[in-house]
Scaffold this active site. Structure first.
Site, PDB file in Angstrom:
ATOM      1  N   SER A  78      -9.886   2.251   2.693  1.00 25.91           N
ATOM      2  CA  SER A  78      -8.968   2.951   1.839  1.00 25.91           C
ATOM      3  C   SER A  78      -7.962   2.055   1.124  1.00 25.91           C
ATOM      4  O   SER A  78      -7.311   2.507   0.174  1.00 25.91           O
ATOM      5  CB  SER A  78      -8.210   3.982   2.673  1.00 25.91           C
ATOM      6  OG  SER A  78      -7.377   3.322   3.616  1.00 25.91           O
ATOM      7  N   LYS A 100       0.855  -1.189   0.000  1.00 22.18           N
ATOM      8  CA  LYS A 100       0.000   0.000   0.000  1.00 22.18           C
ATOM      9  C   LYS A 100       0.891   1.239   0.000  1.00 22.18           C
ATOM     10  O   LYS A 100       1.919   1.271   0.688  1.00 22.18           O
ATOM     11  CB  LYS A 100      -0.905  -0.013   1.238  1.00 22.18           C
ATOM     12  CG  LYS A 100      -1.924   1.128   1.285  1.00 22.18           C
ATOM     13  CD  LYS A 100      -2.872   0.982   2.485  1.00 22.18           C
ATOM     14  CE  LYS A 100      -3.905   2.106   2.533  1.00 22.18           C
ATOM     15  NZ  LYS A 100      -4.851   1.970   3.656  1.00 22.18           N
ATOM     16  N   SER A 126     -10.318  -0.092   6.912  1.00 17.88           N
ATOM     17  CA  SER A 126      -9.710  -0.022   5.579  1.00 17.88           C
ATOM     18  C   SER A 126      -9.005  -1.276   5.081  1.00 17.88           C
ATOM     19  O   SER A 126      -8.608  -1.313   3.919  1.00 17.88           O
ATOM     20  CB  SER A 126      -8.724   1.134   5.515  1.00 17.88           C
ATOM     21  OG  SER A 126      -9.429   2.327   5.301  1.00 17.88           O
TER      22      SER A 126
HETATM   23  N1  GLN Z   1     -13.387   4.712   5.971  1.00  9.03           N
HETATM   24  C1  GLN Z   1     -12.845   5.162   7.206  1.00  9.03           C
HETATM   25  C2  GLN Z   1     -12.395   6.599   7.065  1.00  9.03           C
HETATM   26  O1  GLN Z   1     -12.657   7.157   6.066  1.00  9.03           O
HETATM   27  C3  GLN Z   1     -11.712   4.278   7.638  1.00  9.03           C
HETATM   28  C4  GLN Z   1     -10.468   4.509   6.876  1.00  9.03           C
HETATM   29  C5  GLN Z   1      -9.342   3.648   7.314  1.00  9.03           C
HETATM   30  O2  GLN Z   1      -9.528   2.637   7.973  1.00  9.03           O
HETATM   31  N2  GLN Z   1      -8.147   4.086   6.968  1.00  9.03           N
HETATM   32  O3  GLN Z   1     -11.807   7.176   7.921  1.00  9.03           O
END
Ligand code: GLN
Length: 484
Positions: A151, A76, A175
């Site tokens: 994400s 990532k 995410s």
């Molecule tokens: N979707 C959540 C956010 O927008 C979690 C994102 C994540 O776990 N990095 O913060």
């Protein structure tokens, strides 16, 4: 080869049935063919990947290979990797070539794994659909009109489309698990502190945790053996003995107590998702598990609590991006303050700016007690619900996401709708618990459904066992998107 498990790939490499250079090249060819439609990678650098593959072949020839030596793993783009462009999905870091390796990256390098490229992601890991990336949205390989989740959506799409053997993700509020669910792959967010955050670009430091994403629980266990471990450069890294995460994979599930939180099965979950989850629970009963009804009464508060705490921490973490030492600097500005303002206004996208504003607001004098302190208190109550629940069960199960993958653009102008995508995953981060998602069927539109498995602290080996036994009995995890 693209369908082989990490174990099979490792065995083929050690038996010299294939070289790492050949294996890496075949993935690079597949990426060249499919990445233009999926946009799963931000950076692909065949020269650097193949140089690592050559070194891995020498190590294989010398006979001192580890389990993942020579295997192509995608990373990532939140992990700093030496000499690789590391953008975190943001214009702010569009020109940042990292001078050092994150702990996770050096662990894979030491294991002899190949860095196959940097995967696309929501900007600074803020999002649930991969649409906030400066590098454009990632497409779901099962249906390119739909999102892959976020994400870690680039990672999830790359694994699902067999563009890499496995890959890394990070999970602050879901995410790893949510994109794993939406792309039909497996993903594990470990207990907070098990994997070092050193060199992982910070979003909300008390919630961020890196973990593996792959095609099976067995693959995740091998990845965990590389990723987990104490690192003195991260003050929240836990000093624990090295574990073999494969050790319990083959234990039978007889007597396993599965807790089903009534709050997860109330309104909100799509009926197609519910059907797949119920079928998975029935399968677990066949495997010898018993079902316990539990309650997580405060879990309904996890989304509002998270959207106070995560932006608060983000507003502090992101203050370092000021255009001075590295990253984006506005081409034209007046004095120093103007340079900061213009660089940040132009370098950060809309969602990141929204989070910085919310975070600054809830931390400001006068609102701090009402929002930030209050949210911290409720966070404690959410964690205590789990402590109570684990007196009655060994693992908790439920859906990972309320729906299957939605259409690109569908939730674009409604941030609250988007935030609700993580309704089942966020409490786990607030409590610091380990959670995973494994594929358990398909919904109405033939898109994958993910089953969430939540464990008690440090119970990763047991969760992997619980997932592996299901994957021996079913074949959802080996289904591949058609037409690729
Ligand atoms: N979707 C959540 C956010 O927008 C979690 C994102 C994540 O776990 N990095 O913060």
């Amino acid at each position: 080869m693209f369908e082989s498990s990490l174990k099979q790939m490792g065995a083929a490499l050690r038996a010299k049935k294939i070289s790492s250079v050949e294996l890496t090249q075949s993935y690079l060819d597949r990426m060249a063919q499919l990445n233009p439609q999926l946009n799963a990678f931000i950076t692909i650098n065949p020269e650097m990947s193949l140089a690592q593959a050559k070194a891995a072949d020498a190590r294989l020839a010398a006979g001192n290979a580890d389990a993942l030596t020579g295997i192509p793993i995608a990373q990532k783009d939140i992990f700093c990797a030496k000499n690789w462009l590391t953008t975190c999905g943001s214009k702010m870091l569009h020109n940042f070539v990292s001078p050092y390796d994150a702990h996770v990256i050096s662990q894979f390098n030491n294991a002899g794994a190949i860095n196959l490229g940097k995967t696309n992601m929501d900007e600074f890991a803020m999002g649930s659909s991969n649409e906030t990336s400066y590098y454009g949205p990632v497409k779901n390989p099962w249906d390119t009109e739909r999102v892959p989740g976020g994400s870690s959506g680039g990672t999830a799409a790359a694994v699902a489309a067999r563009l890499c053997a496995a890959a890394t993700g990070t999970d602050t509020g879901g995410s790893i698990r949510q994109p794993a669910a939406l792309c039909g792959i497996s993903g594990l967010k470990p207990t907070y502190g098990v994997v070092s955050r050193y060199g992982m670009i910070a979003f909300a430091s008390s919630l961020d945790q890196a973990g593996p994403m792959g095609r099976s629980a067995e693959d995740l266990a091998l990845m965990m053996n590389v990723m987990a471990g104490f690192d003195e450069r991260d003050s929240t890294s836990l000093q624990r003995n090295k574990e073999d995460y494969t050790r319990d994979l083959n234990k039978p599930l007889t007597g396993l107590r599965i807790g089903l939180p009534k709050e997860f099965f109330a309104e909100g979950m799509g009926s197609d998702v519910a059907k797949a989850i119920e079928a998975a629970i029935a399968e677990y009963k066949k495997l010898g598990a018993t079902i316990v009804d539990i309650s997580l009464p405060n879990s309904k508060l996890s989304v509002p609590v998270y959207y106070v705490l995560a932006p608060a921490e983000a507003s502090s973490n992101l203050s370092r991006f000021d255009g001075v030492r590295y990253g984006y600097r506005a081409p034209e500005y007046g004095d120093l303050a103007d340079m900061y303002e213009k660089s940040r206004a132009q370098g950060f996208g809309a969602e990141v700016q929204r989070r910085i504003m919310i975070g600054t607001y809830v931390l400001s004098h006068g609102y701090y007690d009402a929002y930030y302190i209050k949210a911290q208190r409720i966070r404690r109550l959410i964690a205590q619900d789990f402590v109570e629940a684990y007196k009655h069960c060994d693992v908790i199960m439920g859906p990972t996401s309320p729906s299957t993958a939605f259409k690109l653009g569908e939730k674009g102008d409604d941030p609250v709708q988007m935030y609700l995508s993580d309704i089942y995953t966020i409490a786990v981060n607030l409590a610091g618990l380990p959670g995973m998602s494994i594929p358990c069927g398909f919904g109405d539109n033939a898109m994958p459904v993910g089953l969430q498995i939540i464990g008690n602290y440090f119970d990763e080996a047991r969760m992997l066992n619980v997932a592996h036994q299901y994957q021996l009995a079913t074949d959802w995890h080996s289904r591949a998107p058609h037409g690729l």
